[in-house]
Design a protein around this motif. Structure first.
Motif, PDB file in Angstrom:
ATOM      1  N   SER A 137      -3.199 -15.400   2.443  1.00 22.83           N
ATOM      2  CA  SER A 137      -3.591 -15.766   1.076  1.00 22.83           C
ATOM      3  C   SER A 137      -5.066 -15.459   0.862  1.00 22.83           C
ATOM      4  CB  SER A 137      -3.328 -17.256   0.823  1.00 22.83           C
ATOM      5  OG  SER A 137      -4.062 -18.058   1.734  1.00 22.83           O
ATOM      6  N   GLY A 138      -5.501 -15.590  -0.381  1.00 21.93           N
ATOM      7  CA  GLY A 138      -6.891 -15.342  -0.718  1.00 21.93           C
ATOM      8  C   GLY A 138      -7.292 -13.895  -0.508  1.00 21.93           C
ATOM      9  N   ALA A 139      -8.565 -13.695  -0.164  1.00 21.65           N
ATOM     10  CA  ALA A 139      -9.098 -12.345   0.016  1.00 21.65           C
ATOM     11  C   ALA A 139      -8.438 -11.604   1.168  1.00 21.65           C
ATOM     12  CB  ALA A 139     -10.603 -12.404   0.234  1.00 21.65           C
ATOM     13  N   TRP A 140      -7.829 -12.347   2.100  1.00 21.16           N
ATOM     14  CA  TRP A 140      -7.173 -11.717   3.240  1.00 21.16           C
ATOM     15  C   TRP A 140      -6.012 -10.816   2.805  1.00 21.16           C
ATOM     16  CZ3 TRP A 140      -9.079 -11.032   7.810  1.00 21.16           C
ATOM     17  CH2 TRP A 140     -10.018 -11.924   8.306  1.00 21.16           C
ATOM     18  N   ILE A 141      -5.435 -11.089   1.649  1.00 29.19           N
ATOM     19  CA  ILE A 141      -4.340 -10.236   1.163  1.00 29.19           C
ATOM     20  C   ILE A 141      -4.816  -8.795   1.028  1.00 29.19           C
ATOM     21  CG2 ILE A 141      -2.811  -9.771  -0.793  1.00 29.19           C
ATOM     22  CD1 ILE A 141      -2.753 -12.776  -1.325  1.00 29.19           C
ATOM     23  N   TRP A 142      -5.992  -8.609   0.425  1.00 24.14           N
ATOM     24  CA  TRP A 142      -6.499  -7.257   0.210  1.00 24.14           C
ATOM     25  C   TRP A 142      -6.989  -6.636   1.523  1.00 24.14           C
ATOM     26  CZ3 TRP A 142      -6.546 -11.027  -3.433  1.00 24.14           C
ATOM     27  CH2 TRP A 142      -6.081 -10.686  -4.704  1.00 24.14           C
ATOM     28  N   VAL A 143      -7.523  -7.453   2.408  1.00 26.67           N
ATOM     29  CA  VAL A 143      -7.974  -6.936   3.711  1.00 26.67           C
ATOM     30  C   VAL A 143      -6.779  -6.410   4.518  1.00 26.67           C
ATOM     31  CG1 VAL A 143      -9.032  -7.545   5.910  1.00 26.67           C
ATOM     32  CG2 VAL A 143      -9.990  -8.453   3.779  1.00 26.67           C
ATOM     33  N   ILE A 144      -5.724  -7.208   4.605  1.00 27.64           N
ATOM     34  CA  ILE A 144      -4.544  -6.786   5.368  1.00 27.64           C
ATOM     35  C   ILE A 144      -3.856  -5.615   4.685  1.00 27.64           C
ATOM     36  CG2 ILE A 144      -2.325  -7.517   6.299  1.00 27.64           C
ATOM     37  CD1 ILE A 144      -4.745  -8.740   7.684  1.00 27.64           C
ATOM     38  N   ALA A 145      -3.826  -5.625   3.353  1.00 23.63           N
ATOM     39  CA  ALA A 145      -3.224  -4.497   2.629  1.00 23.63           C
ATOM     40  C   ALA A 145      -3.949  -3.196   2.959  1.00 23.63           C
ATOM     41  CB  ALA A 145      -3.256  -4.755   1.123  1.00 23.63           C
ATOM     42  N   ALA A 146      -5.261  -3.256   3.062  1.00 24.45           N
ATOM     43  CA  ALA A 146      -6.048  -2.060   3.400  1.00 24.45           C
ATOM     44  C   ALA A 146      -5.716  -1.567   4.806  1.00 24.45           C
ATOM     45  CB  ALA A 146      -7.536  -2.372   3.289  1.00 24.45           C
ATOM     46  N   ILE A 147      -5.612  -2.494   5.763  1.00 20.60           N
ATOM     47  CA  ILE A 147      -5.313  -2.103   7.143  1.00 20.60           C
ATOM     48  C   ILE A 147      -3.889  -1.543   7.243  1.00 20.60           C
ATOM     49  CG2 ILE A 147      -5.154  -2.912   9.518  1.00 20.60           C
ATOM     50  CD1 ILE A 147      -7.213  -5.072   8.809  1.00 20.60           C
ATOM     51  N   VAL A 148      -2.945  -2.167   6.541  1.00 19.56           N
ATOM     52  CA  VAL A 148      -1.575  -1.640   6.516  1.00 19.56           C
ATOM     53  C   VAL A 148      -1.567  -0.215   5.980  1.00 19.56           C
ATOM     54  CG1 VAL A 148       0.680  -1.852   5.385  1.00 19.56           C
ATOM     55  CG2 VAL A 148      -0.425  -3.874   6.345  1.00 19.56           C
ATOM     56  N   GLY A 149      -2.327   0.024   4.915  1.00 22.75           N
ATOM     57  CA  GLY A 149      -2.379   1.371   4.343  1.00 22.75           C
ATOM     58  C   GLY A 149      -2.885   2.397   5.340  1.00 22.75           C
ATOM     59  N   ILE A 150      -3.902   2.030   6.109  1.00 21.92           N
ATOM     60  CA  ILE A 150      -4.461   2.965   7.094  1.00 21.92           C
ATOM     61  C   ILE A 150      -3.400   3.371   8.115  1.00 21.92           C
ATOM     62  CG2 ILE A 150      -6.083   3.173   9.014  1.00 21.92           C
ATOM     63  CD1 ILE A 150      -8.041   1.455   7.363  1.00 21.92           C
ATOM     64  N   PHE A 151      -2.707   2.395   8.677  1.00 23.92           N
ATOM     65  CA  PHE A 151      -1.731   2.718   9.719  1.00 23.92           C
ATOM     66  C   PHE A 151      -0.453   3.325   9.149  1.00 23.92           C
ATOM     67  CE2 PHE A 151      -4.285  -0.474  12.088  1.00 23.92           C
ATOM     68  CZ  PHE A 151      -4.676   0.363  13.118  1.00 23.92           C
ATOM     69  N   LEU A 152      -0.069   2.921   7.934  1.00 19.68           N
ATOM     70  CA  LEU A 152       1.141   3.450   7.339  1.00 19.68           C
ATOM     71  C   LEU A 152       1.036   4.954   7.095  1.00 19.68           C
ATOM     72  CD1 LEU A 152       3.898   2.421   6.371  1.00 19.68           C
ATOM     73  CD2 LEU A 152       2.896   2.102   4.109  1.00 19.68           C
ATOM     74  N   PHE A 153      -0.154   5.415   6.683  1.00 22.83           N
ATOM     75  CA  PHE A 153      -0.327   6.826   6.340  1.00 22.83           C
ATOM     76  C   PHE A 153      -0.984   7.632   7.462  1.00 22.83           C
ATOM     77  CE2 PHE A 153      -0.165   4.676   2.189  1.00 22.83           C
ATOM     78  CZ  PHE A 153       0.944   5.314   1.684  1.00 22.83           C
ATOM     79  N   LEU A 154      -1.163   7.019   8.614  1.00 28.73           N
ATOM     80  CA  LEU A 154      -1.760   7.726   9.734  1.00 28.73           C
ATOM     81  C   LEU A 154      -0.936   8.954  10.132  1.00 28.73           C
ATOM     82  CD1 LEU A 154      -4.257   7.106  11.641  1.00 28.73           C
ATOM     83  CD2 LEU A 154      -2.569   6.259  13.276  1.00 28.73           C
ATOM     84  N   SER A 155       0.364   8.880   9.945  1.00 30.99           N
ATOM     85  CA  SER A 155       1.257   9.954  10.392  1.00 30.99           C
ATOM     86  C   SER A 155       1.676  10.903   9.272  1.00 30.99           C
ATOM     87  CB  SER A 155       2.524   9.349  11.022  1.00 30.99           C
ATOM     88  OG  SER A 155       3.212   8.542  10.073  1.00 30.99           O
ATOM     89  N   ALA A 156       1.099  10.782   8.075  1.00 32.42           N
ATOM     90  CA  ALA A 156       1.591  11.543   6.925  1.00 32.42           C
ATOM     91  C   ALA A 156       1.505  13.055   7.139  1.00 32.42           C
ATOM     92  CB  ALA A 156       0.822  11.134   5.662  1.00 32.42           C
ATOM     93  N   SER A 157       0.323  13.564   7.443  1.00 32.21           N
ATOM     94  CA  SER A 157       0.177  15.014   7.610  1.00 32.21           C
ATOM     95  C   SER A 157       0.898  15.496   8.865  1.00 32.21           C
ATOM     96  CB  SER A 157      -1.306  15.390   7.678  1.00 32.21           C
ATOM     97  OG  SER A 157      -1.936  14.810   8.809  1.00 32.21           O
ATOM     98  N   THR A 158       0.957  14.656   9.887  1.00 27.43           N
ATOM     99  CA  THR A 158       1.616  15.036  11.142  1.00 27.43           C
ATOM    100  C   THR A 158       3.096  15.314  10.927  1.00 27.43           C
ATOM    101  OG1 THR A 158       0.037  13.732  12.430  1.00 27.43           O
ATOM    102  CG2 THR A 158       2.125  14.282  13.489  1.00 27.43           C
ATOM    103  N   THR A 159       3.776  14.458  10.161  1.00 26.46           N
ATOM    104  CA  THR A 159       5.208  14.663   9.942  1.00 26.46           C
ATOM    105  C   THR A 159       5.478  15.897   9.088  1.00 26.46           C
ATOM    106  OG1 THR A 159       5.076  13.018   8.148  1.00 26.46           O
ATOM    107  CG2 THR A 159       5.892  12.267  10.276  1.00 26.46           C
ATOM    108  N   VAL A 160       4.579  16.201   8.145  1.00 22.70           N
ATOM    109  CA  VAL A 160       4.745  17.423   7.354  1.00 22.70           C
ATOM    110  C   VAL A 160       4.662  18.650   8.252  1.00 22.70           C
ATOM    111  CG1 VAL A 160       3.693  18.887   5.586  1.00 22.70           C
ATOM    112  CG2 VAL A 160       3.952  16.430   5.179  1.00 22.70           C
ATOM    113  N   LEU A 161       3.681  18.680   9.140  1.00 19.16           N
ATOM    114  CA  LEU A 161       3.520  19.816  10.045  1.00 19.16           C
ATOM    115  C   LEU A 161       4.689  19.926  11.016  1.00 19.16           C
ATOM    116  CD1 LEU A 161      -0.302  19.559  10.789  1.00 19.16           C
ATOM    117  CD2 LEU A 161       0.847  21.224   9.324  1.00 19.16           C
ATOM    118  N   ILE A 162       5.206  18.799  11.480  1.00 22.43           N
ATOM    119  CA  ILE A 162       6.373  18.834  12.359  1.00 22.43           C
ATOM    120  C   ILE A 162       7.571  19.418  11.615  1.00 22.43           C
ATOM    121  CG2 ILE A 162       8.058  17.410  13.592  1.00 22.43           C
ATOM    122  CD1 ILE A 162       5.772  15.531  14.331  1.00 22.43           C
ATOM    123  N   GLY A 163       7.762  18.992  10.369  1.00 21.82           N
ATOM    124  CA  GLY A 163       8.853  19.543   9.571  1.00 21.82           C
ATOM    125  C   GLY A 163       8.732  21.043   9.402  1.00 21.82           C
TER     126      GLY A 163
END
Length: 389
Positions: A294-320
């Protein structure tokens, strides 16, 4: 002009074209993905229950399953026409959502946006790869960053527009694309058309790595679409505002740019498999945390989730693209679009079950999908994961 001057001029032109394509990606994915930021308001406007959220998001994303077909067509016709038609379709569809007063019309426009996005991505990704002689992971990441910024910024901007000017003012989002398209028609690189009877596509040979990649990226799409769909709904259930819910999505997607760029660099340096596994596993761990803080931690955790969620984005395109070297546009279409279609269907299934009372359970389902995705990342054959080029 000296040789060094010639090289600098070529680099300058290539960087300018890469920026132009990334900007176009920003506009396309922004128009195609701002719906989550205004989803609670749309449900009220259409007089629909919470379970309709999954239906609308599925309608928006299901058209992206056509990307492998569009990739095959893109390689056959060459040029840049699909980039232009795709951007135009996505932008006009997104602009017309504001005047759709019936659910069936709204869904029809969402399908148009999805088809437009399917037209845009395979040819644009193939063009970007053709421009990169070295550091393909980083170059692809720069292009993908444009799309992620569009997906991240537009939901909050759209929520501001709706709150202050009403849903009917969404037409304004078509203006930047209409200004950009003439420049694309003049300056965007062209792909050479392949022979009608070109190299055959060896589906049987590619079936195992292709299936594992689709599984990995399909579950990643489920995590992404699930978050952008149900975070605003959960925020509304807790009594939050429309703009507040949209800002959480914007934080996750915009800060996720760090993961995209970092993932491309890490894959170039250390290999692809570590990026795949770390991305999926840490996303799975953090998603339930996001739902319970809750509170400001929502945006902090959302930011960290975004970093790890998209860490593999370009890698999977190149693998494809490496799985299908005889048709790289189709390979990127499978890695990005077809998998997004699978993710959209899964969000639809989950959405039909969701109510205000059980929306929190969705986040545990998404975490489970992340763990399975990490396992699939370990199983993708070394023949494609081991390549850094």
């Amino acid at each position: 002009m000296t040789t060094a001057d010639n090289v600098q001029e070529i680099d300058r032109r290539m960087n300018g074209r890469l920026f132009g394509l990334s900007w176009s990606h920003f506009l396309n994915d922004g128009a195609a993905n701002y719906l989550p930021g205004i989803l609670p308001a749309v449900l009220i406007s259409l007089h629909e229950p919470v379970k309709m959220a999954g239906v609308l998001m599925a309608a928006l994303m299901i058209g992206q399953a056509l990307q492998p077909l569009m990739g095959w067509i893109a390689d056959r016709v060459g040029g840049r026409s699909l980039i232009i038609i795709g951007l135009l379709s996505s932008s006009l569809g997104g602009a017309l959502l504001g005047v759709a007063h019936y659910a069936w019309v709204f869904i029809g426009l969402l399908l148009l946006i999805g088809v437009g996005s399917s037209l845009f991505h395979p040819q644009a990704l193939a063009v970007v790869r053709s421009m990169a002689q070295t550091r393909q992971g980083l170059t692809t990441s720069v292009f993908l960053v444009g799309g992620e910024l569009g997906r991240g910024i537009w939901p909050t901007v759209a929520s501001f527009v709706v709150v202050h000017h009403g849903i009917s003012s969404l037409w304004i989002f078509a203006v930047p694309a209409l200004i950009t398209i003439p420049f694309l028609m003049r300056f965007a690189p062209k792909l050479p058309a392949k022979r009608t009877h070109g190299n055959p596509i060896h589906i049987n040979e590619h079936l195992a790595p292709m299936s594992l990649l689709i599984g990995y990226t399909g579950l990643r799409a489920l995590m992404t679409f699930g978050l952008v769909t149900f975070v605003p709904i959960l925020w509304k259930v807790y009594g939050g505002t429309l703009v507040g819910g949209a800002s959480i999505i914007t934080t996750m997607l915009v800060i996720g740019v760090i993961g995209n760029l970092g993932g491309g660099h890490l894959a170039d340096r250390f290999g692809r498999r570590p990026v795949l596994v770390i991305s999926a596993f840490l996303s799975a761990v953090l998603i339930p945390v996001l739902a319970h803080v809750s509170g400001a931690w929502i945006w902090v955790i959302a930011a960290i989730v975004g970093i790890f969620l998209f860490l593999s984005a370009s890698t999977t395109v190149l693998i494809g693209q490496d799985i299908f070297p005889e048709n790289r546009s189709m390979g990127s279409g499978i890695a990005l679009g077809f998998s997004n279609g699978i993710g959209a269907v899964l969000v639809l299934v989950i959405g039909l079950w969701v109510t205000d009372q059980n929306v929190l359970t969705v986040f545990w389902i998404l975490a489970g999908a992340g763990l399975i995705s990490a396992l699939l990342g370990l199983l993708i054959p070394r023949s494609v994961v081991g390549r850094n080029a």
